[in-house]
Design a protein around this motif. Structure first.
Motif, mmCIF file in Angstrom:
data_model
loop_
_atom_site.group_PDB
_atom_site.id
_atom_site.type_symbol
_atom_site.label_atom_id
_atom_site.label_comp_id
_atom_site.label_asym_id
_atom_site.label_seq_id
_atom_site.Cartn_x
_atom_site.Cartn_y
_atom_site.Cartn_z
ATOM 1 N N THR A 1 0.831 -1.209 0.000
ATOM 2 C CA THR A 1 0.000 0.000 0.000
ATOM 3 C C THR A 1 0.861 1.253 0.000
ATOM 4 O OG1 THR A 1 -1.679 -1.222 1.242
ATOM 5 C CG2 THR A 1 -1.877 1.169 1.191
ATOM 6 N N GLY B 1 -7.103 -4.554 -12.443
ATOM 7 C CA GLY B 1 -7.105 -4.345 -11.002
ATOM 8 C C GLY B 1 -8.465 -3.904 -10.488
ATOM 9 N N ALA B 2 -9.148 -3.036 -11.237
ATOM 10 C CA ALA B 2 -10.494 -2.620 -10.837
ATOM 11 C C ALA B 2 -11.457 -3.802 -10.861
ATOM 12 C CB ALA B 2 -10.980 -1.504 -11.764
ATOM 13 N N TYR C 1 -10.971 -5.877 -7.777
ATOM 14 C CA TYR C 1 -11.580 -5.222 -6.612
ATOM 15 C C TYR C 1 -13.086 -5.496 -6.558
ATOM 16 C CZ TYR C 1 -13.418 -1.547 -3.613
ATOM 17 O OH TYR C 1 -14.098 -0.874 -2.636
ATOM 18 N N ARG D 1 -13.975 -9.236 -5.820
ATOM 19 C CA ARG D 1 -13.888 -9.559 -4.399
ATOM 20 C C ARG D 1 -15.036 -8.923 -3.625
ATOM 21 N NH1 ARG D 1 -7.529 -9.528 -2.463
ATOM 22 N NH2 ARG D 1 -6.883 -11.307 -3.714
ATOM 23 N N HIS D 2 -15.435 -7.733 -4.021
ATOM 24 C CA HIS D 2 -16.534 -7.064 -3.335
ATOM 25 C C HIS D 2 -17.835 -7.846 -3.477
ATOM 26 C CE1 HIS D 2 -18.935 -3.770 -1.720
ATOM 27 N NE2 HIS D 2 -19.726 -3.865 -2.771
ATOM 28 N N GLY E 1 -3.952 -9.689 -5.622
ATOM 29 C CA GLY E 1 -5.116 -8.841 -5.458
ATOM 30 C C GLY E 1 -5.020 -7.567 -6.265
ATOM 31 N N HIS E 2 -6.012 -6.713 -6.074
ATOM 32 C CA HIS E 2 -6.066 -5.479 -6.860
ATOM 33 C C HIS E 2 -4.928 -4.526 -6.488
ATOM 34 C CE1 HIS E 2 -8.270 -4.601 -3.130
ATOM 35 N NE2 HIS E 2 -7.926 -3.346 -3.310
ATOM 36 N N ARG E 3 -4.510 -4.546 -5.218
ATOM 37 C CA ARG E 3 -3.416 -3.643 -4.831
ATOM 38 C C ARG E 3 -2.119 -4.018 -5.550
ATOM 39 N NH1 ARG E 3 -2.473 -3.430 1.260
ATOM 40 N NH2 ARG E 3 -2.383 -5.668 0.947
#
Length: 798
Positions: free
Chosen positions: A398, A455-456, A459, A462-463, A481-483
Motif C-alpha cells: 500500500t 485491477g479494478a 476489486y 472480491r466485493h 489482489g487489486h493492490r
C-alpha cells in the motif's frame, strides 16, 4: 460484526444457495417481534384498566403449558430430541418423517410441531418453524450428497494409491512377490491414520518411494533358535501366522498383474506430443521410467490436495450451518420469551448433520496417506502442502502503491508544464515526434490502462464475492489482489513517464542534443526491461503469476494443439483489444531494424511487406480465438462454439477490410469495410450481451436481465449494455475518415480509440466473469476436477 455478515463472509460462493437462509428467518423473527410488541402494549393497556382480570404474555404461556400438561397432549408426542426438556416448558416437538426404514435416506425430513399455534400471533411462529424446517432439510440433503460424493472419491483415490505403489515397485525393481505383498497389505487401509511407514527411500528426483517389508516375516527369519523370549507355544503360533501370511502373500497379485487392470493416463501436453498422438496410435504404453513416475506422483498429489481442500470445506459447511441454526434459535427464544432452542438444537445434534463423523475421519485418513506417500513421512511438510496458503497482506504494498501513484501524477504534471513552457506543440519537429516516438511510448500506455482495468475488476470481483481464482484455475495461494496489480501498473507508468520526460528534455535542451542516439533508444530500453522482468526466473515480482501468464500465452500461440481452458480463451479475448499494441510492437521492429532512428526517420511504413504485416498483426488475436473455438467444437461438439468461431471469422474479415481501406483508399473498399464492420458489430454485440453476459432474457424476473444478479442496481447493467454498443462503433472513425481531422493527429486519434476499446474490454471482463460465476453457483461447482493418472477397469469381478 453481525452474524449475518460473518456468515456471508464464510460462505463458499458457489454453495451460497445451499446455506441456511439466515436473512429470511431473521425477517420472519422481526415480524414476530413486532407482533409481540403490539401484544405487550395491548396487555399493558388492559392491565392498567383492569389489573385483576388480565395476565401478561408470559403468564398466559405458562397457563397454556400447564393445561397441555394436564390434558396429556405432550406425552403422546415425546421425541428423543426434546426428552431433556421438562414437559411443562415444551414449545415444539420435532419428528423425522421417512418414506422408508432408513432414517438417513435422502427422503427423510424433519418436521416441527409448534404446540402454541392457538395463541395470539402464533401463526407467525408457525410460519417461522415451517421455514426453519425447510432450511434445515435443504442443508441436510446437500450435506448428505456431498458426503456421499467424497466417499466415492475416496474409494477412487484408494485405488489410485494401490496402482501408485505397484508402479513404484516396478520402477525401482523391488522384489515382485515380497515387496508388493507387504505393500498391498499396507494399502488395504491406504486412507488410514494408523498406517505407518516401516521403511522409506527417496529416489533421485527427491520424492519418497515406499518399500514396505513384513516385520513379522523378517523377525522370524532372523531370530536364532533358542534365543526367543516367548514360550514354545508362542513360537508355534508365530510360525503358523508367518506361514499363513506367506500363503496369502503367494495368492496376492504382483505389481505387473495389478497394473494390467489400469491404463496410465499421463501424457505430455506439448504440441509435439499432441501431433504425435494424432498421427500415430493414441494408446499410451508405460515405460516404467522415473520421469513417468514423477508425472504420476505430481498428478496424484494435486488430486489429494484438491480432495483435502474439499473435505475441509464440507466440514466448515457443516459447522457454519449448525452455528447459524443455533444463533437463529437463540434469537427466537430471546424475542418470544420461550425455550424452544434446546429441543431443536438437540435434534440437530442427533441428526446426520451434527452427528456424522465421516468427513473428519476422511480428513485424518487423507492427511496420513499424503504424509506417508508424498512427503516421506514428514508431517510438517505434508501439512504445509495440504493446508491452504493464506496470502499475507503487506502494508508496504500500500505504501509503495501510494508513492508510485504520486510520482506518476507528478511526472504527468512535469510533462504538461514542459510542453507548455517549451511550446512543443508548435515546434517544427512535432509531426516527426508524433509519427515516430509517440507510437513507441503508446505501447506502455495501453499496457498500463489494461492493468488498471484488470485491477479494478479484481476489486469488484472480491466485493461481490466472485471466486475468480477458482474460475481462472490459479494455483492455491498465488493469485494477486487489486493492490498488487495497481502497484505493477503504477510502477510501469512511472518508468514510461520518466522515459517520455527524459526524451523531451534531451530534445529541447541544447546541452543534451549530443545524446541523440541515447535519446532515441530510451523506449527500446524500457521495452527490453519489461520483457526481462516478465521472463525473469528469480522469485521476485510475482513470479508464479508471471509464469502463469507466460504459460497461457504459449497455449494461445499453439491454440489448436492445446486443450482450451477458460484462462486461455479469456487471455485471447483480452488480446483482441490490444491490436494497436501489437502494431506498436511491429513499429518497434520497423523503427529500430530498418529505420534511421538516429535521425528520427523511417521509410518502412511505405513498404508492401510492412503493410502486409500491418494486417496480419491485427488479425492474429482473432485468429487465435477462431482456432480455440474449432478445438472446443472438436472436443465438446457444441454448436455454440461453431457460432462463436463464425463471429471471430466475421471480425477477421472486417478488420482486413478496414485496414485495407486505411492503407489504400477507394470507394469499393470503403463500402466493403462498412458492410463487414456492421455485420461483425451486430454479431459481436449480440454475443456479448446474450451469450457472454447472459442478459436480454425476456422471461427473467429481472426484465431483460438475468434471474440472478450480483449488482443490486439494475441501471448498471443497462448502462453497460449501452456503453458496450457505443464503444463497439469505434471502427466508424476509420471508415468515415475522422482521423483526418485537423485538430487531432491521426496517431493520437488511433491511440484514443484503442484506449476506448481497452475500457470496453474491461467492462466486458467483469460481467463475463460474473456470468461464469453464477453458472458455477447454479451447478454448485466449487472445486476443479483434477484428472487422475490411472484409469482402471470398472468390472469388480475382473
Amino acid at each position: 460484526m453481525k452474524f449475518g455478515k460473518e456468515l456471508a463472509s464464510q460462505m463458499v460462493p458457489e454453495w451460497q444457495d445451499a446455506y441456511m437462509n439466515y436473512h429470511l428467518l431473521k425477517s420472519i423473527l422481526k415480524d414476530i417481534e413486532s407482533n409481540t410488541d403490539r401484544e405487550r402494549n395491548s396487555n399493558r393497556t388492559s392491565t392498567s384498566r383492569t389489573p385483576s382480570k388480565s395476565m401478561t404474555g408470559t403468564q398466559k404461556r405458562k397457563g397454556s403449558a400447564a393445561y397441555r400438561d394436564f390434558s396429556g397432549l405432550t406425552r403422546r408426542h415425546n421425541t428423543k430430541g426434546s426428552s431433556s426438556v421438562p414437559e411443562e416448558e415444551q414449545v415444539i416437538l420435532v419428528n423425522m418423517v421417512t418414506s422408508g426404514e432408513d432414517q438417513n435416506s435422502e427422503t427423510s425430513k424433519y418436521e416441527t410441531m409448534f404446540l402454541m399455534s392457538s395463541e395470539e400471533g402464533g401463526e407467525y411462529e408457525l410460519l417461522f418453524f415451517h421455514a426453519l424446517d425447510e432450511e434445515f432439510n435443504k442443508v441436510l440433503k446437500f450435506y448428505k450428497s456431498k458426503v456421499e460424493e467424497v466417499q466415492k472419491e475416496a474409494k477412487e483415490l484408494n485405488k489410485q494409491v494401490d496402482a501408485l505403489v505397484a508402479f513404484r515397485l516396478q520402477v525401482h525393481n523391488n522384489s515382485p512377490r515380497l515387496g508388493f505383498a507387504a505393500a498391498e497389505e499396507d494399502e488395504a487401509e491406504a486412507l488410514s491414520p494408523s498406517s505407518k511407514v516401516n521403511n522409506t527411500r527417496t529416489s533421485g528426483s527427491g520424492r519418497a518411494h515406499i518399500d514396505i517389508i513384513n516385520e513379522t516375516e523378517l523377525s522370524s527369519e532372523g531370530c536364532p533358535e533358542g534365543k526367543g523370549k516367548g514360550s514354545n507355544e508362542a513360537k508355534t503360533s508365530n510360525q503358523k501366522n508367518v506361514e499363513g501370511k506367506r500363503n496369502s502373500t503367494s495368492r496376492r497379485p504382483t505389481p505387473a498383474q495389478v497394473l494390467e487392470n489400469f491404463k496410465i493416463n499421463v501424457t505430455d501436453e506439448t504440441p509435439w506430443s499432441i501431433l504425435t498422438s494424432m498421427l500415430v496410435s493414441s494408446n499410451h504404453e508405460s515405460t516404467f521410467s522415473r520421469e513417468e513416475l514423477r508425472k504420476i506422483e505430481e498428478q496424484l498429489e494435486r488430486a489429494f490436495i484438491e480432495f483435502h481442500q474439499k473435505l475441509r470445506t464440507i466440514k466448515s459447511y457443516s459447522f457454519v450451518n449448525i452455528l447459524a441454526f443455533s444463533k437463529i434459535m437463540k434469537k427466537y427464544d430471546k424475542i418470544t420469551l420461550r425455550s424452544a432452542s434446546k429441543s431443536y438444537l438437540n435434534m440437530i445434534d442427533n441428526s446426520y448433520l451434527g452427528s456424522s463423523d465421516e468427513v473428519r475421519r476422511l480428513v485424518e485418513k487423507v492427511e496420513a496417506t499424503f504424509i506417508k506417500h508424498f512427503s516421506n513421512g514428514n508431517r510438517r511438510k505434508g501439512m504445509n502442502t495440504l493446508r491452504p496458503k493464506a496470502i499475507k497482506k503487506k502494508h508496504r504494498i500500500t505504501f509503495f502503491l501510494g508513492f508510485l501513484f504520486g510520482c506518476s501524477i507528478a511526472l504527468i504534471a512535469a510533462i504538461v508544464v514542459l510542453i507548455h513552457v517549451k511550446d512543443i506543440l508548435n515546434s517544427e519537429g512535432r509531426f516527426q515526434y508524433m509519427e515516430n516516438i509517440f507510437p513507441l511510448y503508446s505501447l506502455f500506455g495501453f499496457i498500463v490502462l489494461h492493468l488498471v482495468m484488470y485491477g479494478a475488476n479484481i476489486y469488484f470481483w472480491r466485493h461481490y464475492h466472485v471466486n475468480y481464482p477458482f474460475i481462472f484455475d490459479f494455483n492455491q495461494g498465488t493469485d494477486i489482489g487489486h493492490r498488487e496489480v495497481f502497484l505493477l501498473s503504477t510502477g510501469l507508468a512511472v518508468l514510461s513517464l520518466t522515459g517520455v520526460l527524459s526524451t523531451l528534455e534531451m530534445e529541447m535542451e541544447q546541452d543534451l542534443r549530443s545524446f541523440e542516439a541515447l535519446r532515441e533508444l530510451v523506449p527500446l530500453g524500457l521495452l527490453i526491461v519489461l520483457l526481462l522482468i516478465t521472463v525473469c526466473p528469480v522469485n521476485m515480482i510475482y513470479r508464479s503469476t508471471r509464469y502463469f501468464f507466460l504459460q497461457s500465452v504459449l497455449r494461445c500461440m499453439f491454440a489448436p494443439l492445446y486443450k482450451v481452458t477458460l484462462a486461455d480463451f479469456f487471455l485471447a479475448d483480452q488480446l483482441t483489444s490490444q491490436v494497436q499494441a501489437f502494431r506498436s510492437l511491429e513499429f518497434y521492429i520497423c523503427y529500430y531494424g530498418w529505420g534511421d532512428f538516429k535521425r528520427r526517420r523511417n521509410n518502412c511504413q511505405q513498404s508492401d511487406v510492412y503493410k502486409a504485416f500491418y494486417i496480419i498483426v491485427a488479425v492474429i488475436p482473432y485468429w487465435i480465438r477462431f482456432l480455440q473455438c474449432l478445438r472446443r467444437l472438436f472436443e465438446e461438439k457444441g454448436a455454440n462454439h461453431a457460432y462463436n468461431g463464425m463471429k471471430y471469422l466475421s471480425t477477421i474479415v472486417a478488420v482486413v477490410m478496414r485496414t485495407s481501406y486505411d492503407l489504400k483508399k477507394g470507394m469499393t473498399l470503403k463500402i466493403m469495410a462498412g458492410l463487414t464492420s456492421v455485420i461483425a458489430t451486430i454479431f459481436g454485440t449480440y454475443w456479448d450481451l446474450v451469450m457472454d453476459w447472459g442478459l436480454l432474457q425476456r422471461t427473467s424476473r429481472n426484465r431483460w436481465l438475468r434471474d440472478k444478479l450480483l449488482v443490486s442496481d439494475h441501471r448498471v447493467y443497462f448502462a453497460a449494455m449501452i456503453i458496450n454498443v457505443l464503444l463497439r462503433l469505434s471502427w466508424m472513425q476509420s471508415v468515415l475518415d475522422f482521423h483526418e481531422a485537423p485538430f487531432l493527429h491521426r496517431k493520437a486519434l488511433s491511440a484514443i480509440m484503442a484506449c476506448l476499446e481497452i475500457i470496453r474490454r474491461g467492462m466486458w471482463t467483469f460481467f463475463r466473469l460474473e456470468n461464469e460465476h453464477l453458472n458455477n453457483v447454479g451447478k454448485f461447482r466449487a472445486f476443479k476436477s483434477v484428472p487422475l493418472p490411472f484409469n482402471h477397469d470398472e468390472d469388480e469381478d475382473e
